[in-house]
Enzyme design. Sequence first.
Site, short mmCIF file in Angstrom:
data_model
loop_
_atom_site.label_atom_id
_atom_site.label_comp_id
_atom_site.label_asym_id
_atom_site.label_seq_id
_atom_site.Cartn_x
_atom_site.Cartn_y
_atom_site.Cartn_z
N HIS A 105 40.26 88.00 54.02
CA HIS A 105 39.28 88.42 55.03
C HIS A 105 38.12 89.10 54.29
O HIS A 105 38.33 89.80 53.29
CB HIS A 105 39.93 89.38 56.02
CG HIS A 105 39.02 89.68 57.18
ND1 HIS A 105 38.02 90.62 57.11
CD2 HIS A 105 38.94 89.14 58.42
CE1 HIS A 105 37.36 90.65 58.26
NE2 HIS A 105 37.90 89.76 59.07
N GLU A 174 34.19 82.14 58.42
CA GLU A 174 33.71 83.43 58.92
C GLU A 174 32.50 83.88 58.12
O GLU A 174 32.65 84.59 57.10
CB GLU A 174 34.81 84.48 58.77
CG GLU A 174 36.08 84.15 59.51
CD GLU A 174 36.71 85.43 60.03
OE1 GLU A 174 36.85 85.55 61.23
OE2 GLU A 174 37.00 86.32 59.21
C1 PEP Z 1 36.92 89.39 62.10
O1 PEP Z 1 37.32 90.53 61.90
O2 PEP Z 1 37.41 88.44 61.49
C2 PEP Z 1 35.84 89.17 63.07
C3 PEP Z 1 35.46 87.96 63.29
O3 PEP Z 1 35.33 90.30 63.66
P1 PEP Z 1 34.29 90.33 64.87
O4 PEP Z 1 34.80 89.36 65.93
O5 PEP Z 1 34.29 91.72 65.36
O6 PEP Z 1 32.97 89.88 64.35
#
Ligand code: PEP
Length: 244
Positions: A105, A174
């Site tokens: 992450h 992400e």
């Molecule tokens: C995450 O922690 O992977 C994430 C996507 O956080 P958020 O939805 O708050 O942007």
Amino acid sequence: MAQPCAPWLLAANWKMNMDHLQTLEFIRELSVLLPRGEGEGGGAEMAIFPPFTSLRTAQVFSASYGVPLSLGAQDVSPHSSGAFTGEVSASMLERLGCRYVLVGHSESRKNHHETKEELVGKAKNSIASRMTPILCVGEKEKGGEGIGEACRQAEEVFCDLSPEERAKVIVSYEPVWAIGSSTTASPERISDAACALKADLLEKFGASPRILYGGSVNEGNIESLKGLGLGGFLVGRASLRISF
Ligand code: PEP
């Protein structure tokens, strides 16, 4: 929590929120909103990723309230056991009923300066303990050669996995700039990134992982992100709301 259509995975990353008492209350409330058995059979899967200290509570009370939740961990040690103060092994997580583990992450990458070898070890140990690693990849800056950066992050882990291990990994796109921000990446960007990741991993490793998207998904925008050919969403802040 909103339930997307089958066969999506809705993965709720609670980050460093929700102690075990708050977790118990969340599951109790969910059991009222989601009567026993509902959600099963539809193909959509909800998984929560609470802090380590809340996993046992989530395991015990989701079972006793009959709430169909899968469990995941936010991180795992790349080591199996021994003198690694503060770390939690894959076999410990497996014994707590975890099905998934987040690997790489962006917050862990940044805060713990994770190396490629550690990421590979985390993925391998998770798989050896019959859990599915969710490998998080994404570019730091908006624009630029972003999607290439995400592909390289996926490649550096995939290249050290066996074909059998590769088949067990989920990849979550992400973009770091979209996490904890006020906007998601655009549907076009997400779709391009998912296609690029799939094409790259297929070409280089013969792998076809499920691709999730994470980055400021919430109840107001999730509808606009359905239909992009994704395998689901990784949701942070919004997943702390029982109404999501
Ligand atoms: C995450 O922690 O992977 C994430 C996507 O956080 P958020 O939805 O708050 O942007």
